[in-house]
Motif scaffolding. Structure first.
Motif, short mmCIF file in Angstrom:
data_model
loop_
_atom_site.label_atom_id
_atom_site.label_comp_id
_atom_site.label_asym_id
_atom_site.label_seq_id
_atom_site.Cartn_x
_atom_site.Cartn_y
_atom_site.Cartn_z
N VAL A 186 -10.63 40.03 39.19
CA VAL A 186 -9.99 38.72 39.19
C VAL A 186 -9.12 38.55 37.94
O VAL A 186 -7.99 38.04 38.01
CB VAL A 186 -11.05 37.60 39.27
N ASP A 187 -9.64 38.98 36.79
CA ASP A 187 -8.87 38.92 35.54
C ASP A 187 -7.56 39.69 35.67
O ASP A 187 -6.49 39.22 35.27
CB ASP A 187 -9.68 39.50 34.38
N ALA A 188 -7.66 40.91 36.22
CA ALA A 188 -6.48 41.77 36.34
C ALA A 188 -5.44 41.13 37.25
O ALA A 188 -4.23 41.20 36.98
CB ALA A 188 -6.89 43.14 36.88
N MET A 189 -5.88 40.52 38.34
CA MET A 189 -4.93 39.86 39.24
C MET A 189 -4.28 38.66 38.56
O MET A 189 -3.13 38.33 38.84
CB MET A 189 -5.63 39.43 40.54
N ASP A 201 -12.99 28.76 33.52
CA ASP A 201 -13.47 28.04 34.69
C ASP A 201 -12.70 28.45 35.94
O ASP A 201 -13.26 28.50 37.04
CB ASP A 201 -13.34 26.53 34.49
N PHE A 202 -11.41 28.75 35.76
CA PHE A 202 -10.59 29.20 36.89
C PHE A 202 -11.12 30.52 37.43
O PHE A 202 -11.27 30.69 38.64
CB PHE A 202 -9.13 29.35 36.46
N ILE A 203 -11.40 31.46 36.53
CA ILE A 203 -11.95 32.76 36.94
C ILE A 203 -13.29 32.57 37.65
O ILE A 203 -13.56 33.18 38.69
CB ILE A 203 -12.12 33.70 35.72
N PRO A 211 -17.12 37.21 48.04
CA PRO A 211 -16.45 38.50 48.25
C PRO A 211 -15.36 38.50 49.32
O PRO A 211 -14.33 39.15 49.15
CB PRO A 211 -17.61 39.42 48.66
N GLN A 212 -15.58 37.79 50.44
CA GLN A 212 -14.57 37.79 51.49
C GLN A 212 -13.26 37.20 50.98
O GLN A 212 -12.17 37.76 51.20
CB GLN A 212 -15.06 36.99 52.70
N SER A 213 -13.35 36.08 50.28
CA SER A 213 -12.16 35.44 49.73
C SER A 213 -11.49 36.34 48.70
O SER A 213 -10.25 36.46 48.68
CB SER A 213 -12.54 34.10 49.09
N ILE A 214 -12.28 36.97 47.83
CA ILE A 214 -11.71 37.83 46.79
C ILE A 214 -11.00 39.02 47.41
O ILE A 214 -9.93 39.43 46.95
CB ILE A 214 -12.82 38.28 45.82
N ALA A 231 -3.32 31.43 47.53
CA ALA A 231 -4.74 31.74 47.74
C ALA A 231 -5.48 31.83 46.41
O ALA A 231 -6.61 31.33 46.27
CB ALA A 231 -4.88 33.04 48.51
N PHE A 232 -4.86 32.45 45.44
CA PHE A 232 -5.46 32.60 44.11
C PHE A 232 -5.68 31.23 43.48
O PHE A 232 -6.74 30.95 42.91
CB PHE A 232 -4.55 33.46 43.24
N GLY A 233 -4.68 30.36 43.61
CA GLY A 233 -4.79 29.03 43.03
C GLY A 233 -5.84 28.18 43.70
O GLY A 233 -6.61 27.48 43.04
N ILE A 234 -5.92 28.25 45.03
CA ILE A 234 -6.91 27.47 45.77
C ILE A 234 -8.33 27.90 45.39
O ILE A 234 -9.20 27.06 45.14
CB ILE A 234 -6.70 27.61 47.28
N ALA A 235 -8.56 29.22 45.33
CA ALA A 235 -9.89 29.73 44.98
C ALA A 235 -10.26 29.34 43.55
O ALA A 235 -11.40 28.95 43.27
CB ALA A 235 -9.93 31.24 45.14
N GLY A 236 -9.30 29.44 42.64
CA GLY A 236 -9.58 29.11 41.24
C GLY A 236 -9.82 27.64 40.99
O GLY A 236 -10.46 27.27 40.00
N ASP A 237 -9.32 26.80 41.87
CA ASP A 237 -9.49 25.35 41.70
C ASP A 237 -10.86 24.86 42.15
O ASP A 237 -11.16 23.67 42.04
CB ASP A 237 -8.40 24.59 42.48
N CYS A 238 -11.68 25.77 42.68
CA CYS A 238 -13.06 25.38 43.03
C CYS A 238 -13.80 24.99 41.76
O CYS A 238 -13.47 25.44 40.66
CB CYS A 238 -13.79 26.54 43.71
N ASP A 239 -14.82 24.18 41.90
CA ASP A 239 -15.62 23.77 40.74
C ASP A 239 -16.52 24.92 40.34
O ASP A 239 -17.67 25.02 40.77
CB ASP A 239 -16.44 22.52 41.09
#
Length: 302
Positions: A186-189, A201-203, A211-214, A231-239
């Protein structure tokens, strides 16, 4: 037709034995749809044969894979866990989950096995990574840890501490090693190291998406798909504040592992037969006993 007629002379038990050694559900499906005699044999012992093929596919990670599939079916169906181990939905989940973790393994292992001088944020980093080959034992530990993490990601936050508490010390460290690989991915992406609490918090938010989302995000990343940023932004915006890390740090403290958890040398999944990890765990156990003895002695004298 000649081949079909010869097959009908085989005793039923032999049909069962032949079907039970198929390595995956795809090959099993092809055979039972092609030959009536195998189809009939499958119908007679459906549950047993599905379990046999699932064990062939999953190996030592079978139990964890089944726990995950049951929890997913219960969560998606919003009901109690299913009573039938191998419903059509369960088999579908087993196959999909196995594919997801195997696909992630190809890149996560490469990141975990990289030389420490490789900067994961460099544009040309990917071509410098090792092949990511693993032994069967290492791959099995990776897959089992992956299923455990996936189950962890399905739990509510208040259940995380209990989930980790029920793991053994070695299982906990293997799980952390798997999560370390996912976090590196995730960091590399993301393209740069986290520089603030918001970045961290985003990571964590991306990790919490599972895993499926990643995998979906990774596939969009490597293909240059415009879907990636969204997709990256939506996933990172999760709490995701403190996702995994808070519960993990509490668990290693409770299990007396804080002395060894930060050692760079500790590689519990990709360490041959796990000799290194077992030695460190034995050392940690001795230190705990020594500390307990000192505490007891101090209390006696005081």
């Amino acid at each position: 037709m000649a081949r079909q007629s010869k097959l009908t002379t085989i005793p039923p038990d032999i049909y069962h034995q032949l079907l039970s050694i198929f390595p995956n559900f795809r090959e099993l499906k092809i055979v039972i749809l092609t030959y009536r005699c195998f189809h009939d044999a499958f119908k007679a012992r459906r549950k047993i044969l599905l379990r046999d093929v699932a064990q062939n596919l999953l190996g030592h990670s079978f139990d964890e894979a089944m726990l995950l599939a049951r929890e997913q079916e219960a969560a998606y169906g919003r009901g109690a866990p299913p009573t039938e181990d191998f419903s059509t939905k369960i088999v579908s989940l087993i196959v999909t989950n196995h594919y997801v973790l195997r696909s992630l393994e190809r890149v996560v292992v490469r990141l975990l096995k990289r030389d420490k001088d490789i900067d994961i944020y460099e544009a040309g980093m990917w071509v410098r990574l090792p092949s990511g080959d693993t032994s069967p034992a290492e791959s099995s530990r990776y897959m089992t840890a992956g299923y455990r993490f996936w189950r962890f990601s399905l739990q509510r936050q208040k259940e995380h501490a209990v989930f980790l508490k029920n793991l053994t010390r070695s299982q906990l460290l293997e799980l952390n090693h798997f999560v370390t690989g996912l976090r590196d991915l995730v960091d590399a992406m993301g393209g740069h190291p986290p520089e603030s609490d918001h970045d961290k918090d985003f990571i964590s938010g991306v990790l919490s998406s599972g895993p499926q989302s990643i995998l979906n995000i990774w596939e969009a990343f490597v293909s240059g798909d415009e879907y990636f940023d969204e997709a990256f932004g939506i996933a990172g915006d999760c709490d995701g504040e403190g996702f995994f890390s808070y519960a993990y740090m509490d668990a290693i403290d409770r299990k007396g592992l804080h002395r060894i958890c930060a050692l760079d040398a500790l590689e519990p999944i990709f360490d041959g037969d796990n000799e290194k990890m077992h030695k460190l765990l034995k050392k940690a156990a001795k230190e705990r006993k020594k500390a307990a003895a000192k505490k007891k002695e101090h209390s006696v004298h005081s």
